[in-house]
Design a protein around this motif. Structure first.
Motif, PDB file in Angstrom:
ATOM      1  N   TYR A  72      23.225  53.478  45.588  1.00  0.00           N
ATOM      2  CA  TYR A  72      23.817  52.204  45.980  1.00  0.00           C
ATOM      3  C   TYR A  72      24.579  51.530  44.843  1.00  0.00           C
ATOM      4  O   TYR A  72      24.186  51.624  43.682  1.00  0.00           O
ATOM      5  N   GLU A  89      28.006  45.207  49.982  1.00  0.00           N
ATOM      6  CA  GLU A  89      27.526  45.332  51.354  1.00  0.00           C
ATOM      7  C   GLU A  89      28.394  46.325  52.130  1.00  0.00           C
ATOM      8  O   GLU A  89      29.607  46.338  51.965  1.00  0.00           O
ATOM      9  N   HIS A 132      28.315  46.332  55.512  1.00  0.00           N
ATOM     10  CA  HIS A 132      28.581  45.731  56.825  1.00  0.00           C
ATOM     11  C   HIS A 132      29.624  44.627  56.665  1.00  0.00           C
ATOM     12  O   HIS A 132      29.866  44.146  55.568  1.00  0.00           O
ATOM     13  N   LYS A 156      31.275  41.046  56.627  1.00  0.00           N
ATOM     14  CA  LYS A 156      30.684  39.798  56.161  1.00  0.00           C
ATOM     15  C   LYS A 156      31.661  38.633  56.286  1.00  0.00           C
ATOM     16  O   LYS A 156      31.749  37.795  55.427  1.00  0.00           O
TER      17      LYS A 156
END
Length: 72
Positions: A62, A67, A69, A71
């Motif tokens: 990561y 993120e 997704h 936003k």
């Protein structure tokens, strides 16, 4: 390898879809993201680009604070 995530929204800001596009390196990805049209021609679809590593996209390693997704 890098992945350009193209987020698509309606003119009102509602999330529509996310399309991943593989890029060879970070520079190529950032150039593609920077030249992405803000509005899809012939539609009112708003586009936004985000570059992430392929490892981040697949969940192997990561990127802190990034993120996957939408936003908006």
């Amino acid at each position: 390898m890098w992945v350009l995530l193209i987020f698509m929204y309606t003119a009102a800001g509602d999330f529509v879809s996310k399309i991943p596009v593989v890029q060879h390196n970070e520079t190529q990805c950032q150039i593609a993201a920077d030249t992405l049209p803000k509005i899809l021609e012939g539609t009112a679809t708003v586009l936004e680009g985000l570059c992430v590593t392929a490892e981040h996209w697949t969940g192997e390693k990561y990127m802190p604070g990034v993120e996957l997704h939408h936003k908006r």
